[in-house]
Scaffold this motif. Structure first.
Motif, PDB file in Angstrom:
ATOM      1  N   VAL A  39      -0.422  64.293  48.114  1.00 21.90           N
ATOM      2  CA  VAL A  39      -0.158  62.902  47.926  1.00 21.90           C
ATOM      3  C   VAL A  39       1.141  62.498  46.897  1.00 21.90           C
ATOM      4  O   VAL A  39       1.620  61.527  47.153  1.00 21.90           O
ATOM      5  N   CYS A  40       1.028  63.476  45.876  1.00 24.97           N
ATOM      6  CA  CYS A  40       2.106  63.456  44.921  1.00 24.97           C
ATOM      7  C   CYS A  40       3.363  63.459  45.480  1.00 24.97           C
ATOM      8  O   CYS A  40       4.434  63.034  45.367  1.00 24.97           O
ATOM      9  N   LEU A  41       3.349  64.582  46.147  1.00 24.67           N
ATOM     10  CA  LEU A  41       4.728  64.811  46.811  1.00 24.67           C
ATOM     11  C   LEU A  41       5.323  63.757  47.928  1.00 24.67           C
ATOM     12  O   LEU A  41       6.487  63.449  47.815  1.00 24.67           O
ATOM     13  N   THR A  42       4.349  63.218  48.711  1.00 22.81           N
ATOM     14  CA  THR A  42       4.542  62.119  49.546  1.00 22.81           C
ATOM     15  C   THR A  42       5.180  60.983  48.909  1.00 22.81           C
ATOM     16  O   THR A  42       6.146  60.279  49.127  1.00 22.81           O
ATOM     17  N   ALA A  43       4.447  60.687  47.540  1.00 25.80           N
ATOM     18  CA  ALA A  43       5.175  59.567  46.910  1.00 25.80           C
ATOM     19  C   ALA A  43       6.326  59.662  46.188  1.00 25.80           C
ATOM     20  O   ALA A  43       7.213  58.873  46.287  1.00 25.80           O
ATOM     21  N   VAL A  44       6.432  60.910  45.571  1.00 26.75           N
ATOM     22  CA  VAL A  44       7.816  61.389  45.220  1.00 26.75           C
ATOM     23  C   VAL A  44       9.044  61.154  46.340  1.00 26.75           C
ATOM     24  O   VAL A  44      10.001  60.719  45.962  1.00 26.75           O
ATOM     25  N   ILE A  45       8.729  61.831  47.507  1.00 19.89           N
ATOM     26  CA  ILE A  45       9.787  61.632  48.524  1.00 19.89           C
ATOM     27  C   ILE A  45      10.044  60.287  48.990  1.00 19.89           C
ATOM     28  O   ILE A  45      11.185  59.950  49.166  1.00 19.89           O
ATOM     29  N   GLN A  46       8.963  59.532  48.691  1.00 22.27           N
ATOM     30  CA  GLN A  46       9.272  58.149  49.170  1.00 22.27           C
ATOM     31  C   GLN A  46      10.362  57.441  48.256  1.00 22.27           C
ATOM     32  O   GLN A  46      11.034  56.587  48.631  1.00 22.27           O
ATOM     33  N   ILE A  47       9.855  57.726  46.940  1.00 25.27           N
ATOM     34  CA  ILE A  47      10.810  57.012  45.856  1.00 25.27           C
ATOM     35  C   ILE A  47      12.064  57.520  45.891  1.00 25.27           C
ATOM     36  O   ILE A  47      13.114  56.908  45.892  1.00 25.27           O
ATOM     37  N   VAL A  48      12.159  58.810  46.216  1.00 25.58           N
ATOM     38  CA  VAL A  48      13.664  59.523  46.353  1.00 25.58           C
ATOM     39  C   VAL A  48      14.503  58.933  47.547  1.00 25.58           C
ATOM     40  O   VAL A  48      15.845  58.774  47.553  1.00 25.58           O
ATOM     41  N   GLN A  49      13.690  58.854  48.730  1.00 27.96           N
ATOM     42  CA  GLN A  49      14.418  58.660  49.963  1.00 27.96           C
ATOM     43  C   GLN A  49      15.042  57.206  49.860  1.00 27.96           C
ATOM     44  O   GLN A  49      15.752  56.629  50.929  1.00 27.96           O
ATOM     45  N   ASN A  50      14.383  56.302  49.295  1.00 22.38           N
ATOM     46  CA  ASN A  50      14.785  55.046  49.077  1.00 22.38           C
ATOM     47  C   ASN A  50      15.930  54.903  47.873  1.00 22.38           C
ATOM     48  O   ASN A  50      16.165  53.480  47.701  1.00 22.38           O
ATOM     49  N   PRO A  52      19.888  55.179  46.882  1.00 27.53           N
ATOM     50  CA  PRO A  52      21.023  55.582  47.534  1.00 27.53           C
ATOM     51  C   PRO A  52      21.693  57.130  47.495  1.00 27.53           C
ATOM     52  O   PRO A  52      22.167  57.515  48.399  1.00 27.53           O
ATOM     53  N   TRP A  53      21.422  57.757  46.416  1.00 23.40           N
ATOM     54  CA  TRP A  53      21.624  59.254  46.148  1.00 23.40           C
ATOM     55  C   TRP A  53      20.599  60.202  46.787  1.00 23.40           C
ATOM     56  O   TRP A  53      20.787  61.195  47.273  1.00 23.40           O
ATOM     57  N   GLY A  54      19.552  59.575  47.356  1.00 25.11           N
ATOM     58  CA  GLY A  54      18.407  60.548  47.584  1.00 25.11           C
ATOM     59  C   GLY A  54      17.938  60.506  49.099  1.00 25.11           C
ATOM     60  O   GLY A  54      17.440  61.393  49.708  1.00 25.11           O
ATOM     61  N   HIS A  55      18.694  59.429  49.940  1.00 30.36           N
ATOM     62  CA  HIS A  55      18.190  59.503  51.327  1.00 30.36           C
ATOM     63  C   HIS A  55      18.880  60.533  52.099  1.00 30.36           C
ATOM     64  O   HIS A  55      17.841  61.310  52.987  1.00 30.36           O
ATOM     65  N   ARG A  56      19.833  61.040  51.941  1.00 35.03           N
ATOM     66  CA  ARG A  56      20.505  61.899  52.567  1.00 35.03           C
ATOM     67  C   ARG A  56      20.085  63.597  52.320  1.00 35.03           C
ATOM     68  O   ARG A  56      19.547  64.213  53.351  1.00 35.03           O
ATOM     69  N   PRO A  57      19.688  63.681  50.971  1.00 32.41           N
ATOM     70  CA  PRO A  57      18.970  65.027  50.778  1.00 32.41           C
ATOM     71  C   PRO A  57      17.631  65.247  51.580  1.00 32.41           C
ATOM     72  O   PRO A  57      17.396  66.189  51.965  1.00 32.41           O
ATOM     73  N   VAL A  58      16.751  63.814  51.486  1.00 24.84           N
ATOM     74  CA  VAL A  58      15.581  64.067  52.167  1.00 24.84           C
ATOM     75  C   VAL A  58      15.797  64.251  53.725  1.00 24.84           C
ATOM     76  O   VAL A  58      15.084  65.005  54.273  1.00 24.84           O
ATOM     77  N   GLN A  59      16.677  63.716  54.192  1.00 28.58           N
ATOM     78  CA  GLN A  59      16.913  63.673  55.708  1.00 28.58           C
ATOM     79  C   GLN A  59      17.345  65.153  56.101  1.00 28.58           C
ATOM     80  O   GLN A  59      16.955  65.793  56.984  1.00 28.58           O
ATOM     81  N   ASP A  60      18.106  66.030  55.049  1.00 25.77           N
ATOM     82  CA  ASP A  60      18.700  67.400  55.438  1.00 25.77           C
ATOM     83  C   ASP A  60      17.417  68.226  55.179  1.00 25.77           C
ATOM     84  O   ASP A  60      17.409  69.326  56.054  1.00 25.77           O
TER      85      ASP A  60
END
Length: 255
Positions: A39-50, A52-60
């Motif tokens: 749950v914590c990992l999913t929440a962190v990923i949601q914050i990061v991918q939203n 501007p600097w985090g969307h591309r790393p999450v997609q990769d």
């Protein structure tokens, strides 16, 4: 009618309820450490991918598409379970993980839960590739980003229900996924059906293996039965051994 419904509910959910209640009462949140981490990992990923600097790393690292090479998609598949879909509210993914993963972790254990979740997710991912190559799915589906825990949640729900004899619940989940695929025929709905097919095949294989093991143990027990009876009588104390117990006349004649 009310009593009949109560009896049905106890027969359907009591084994699962008892399996979950004990560990939760004794250990509370410590009973589901993997679920809380997910749950914590999913929440962190949601914050990061939203960001501007985090969307591309999450997609990769966690975005899977059918057009990607298989050697590139397979390492991304485990993390893709915890990457929320951008077009869906994140609270839905968090609630699914907390409820279904939590129950599965208590009932199945940490590693079996992750294994079943990965099998379900991988089945959906591979179905998209095979379906596009065979022409069953449109070519445009190759560019759809395949992320989120929904396939794993559906697979775990059916797997746990079948293991605890909640057959009506498992059937309801399967029926709901079929209705979803008919009403909304998108890639996600079809992947859910593929995930269910993989989990049902896994359950059938496990049941067949248990039956074969039980038959093998039964046959082995029948073969070893007479030998065990003789060996058990030979180790009895003299006062209880049927071959050594004698009457007074027999003991006197030995003097």
């Amino acid at each position: 009618m009310r009593h009949r419904t109560a009896r049905w509910a106890r027969a359907e959910w009591e084994p699962l309820y008892e399996a979950v209640r004990g560990p939760l009462v004794r250990r509370r949140w410590r009973a589901v450490p993997m679920t809380l981490a997910a749950v914590c990992l999913t929440a962190v990923i949601q914050i990061v991918q939203n960001r501007p600097w985090g969307h591309r790393p999450v997609q990769d690292l966690g975005a899977v598409r059918a057009e990607d090479a298989l050697w590139l998609a397979l390492p991304r598949t485990p993390l893709s379970l915890f990457v929320p879909a951008l077009d869906l509210p994140v609270w839905g993914a968090l609630a699914q993980i907390l409820l279904v993963f939590g129950i599965a972790e208590i009932c199945l254990g940490r590693w079996r839960t992750l294994a079943v979740a990965y099998v379900a997710t991988l089945a959906g991912t591979l179905y998209a590739r095979v379906g596009i190559r065979l022409g069953v799915l449109p070519a445009s589906d190759a560019q759809v980003v395949d992320t989120g825990p929904s396939a794993a949640v559906v697979g775990l729900a059916v797997y746990v229900s079948l293991r605890h004899h909640a057959y009506v619940t498992a059937s309801a989940v399967v029926l709901a996924m079929i209705v979803e695929a008919v009403v909304k025929p998108n890639l996600a709905g079809k992947e859910h059906l593929a995930a269910l097919a993989a989990v049902l095949a896994l359950c059938a294989g496990e049941r067949l293996l248990r039956r074969r093991r039980g038959l093998w143990r039964w046959r082995r027990g029948r073969q070893r039965g007479p030998v065990d009876a003789v060996s058990s009588s030979s180790v009895l104390p003299p006062s209880q051994s049927p071959t050594i117990r004698r009457g007074r006349s027999q003991r006197r004649s030995c003097r």
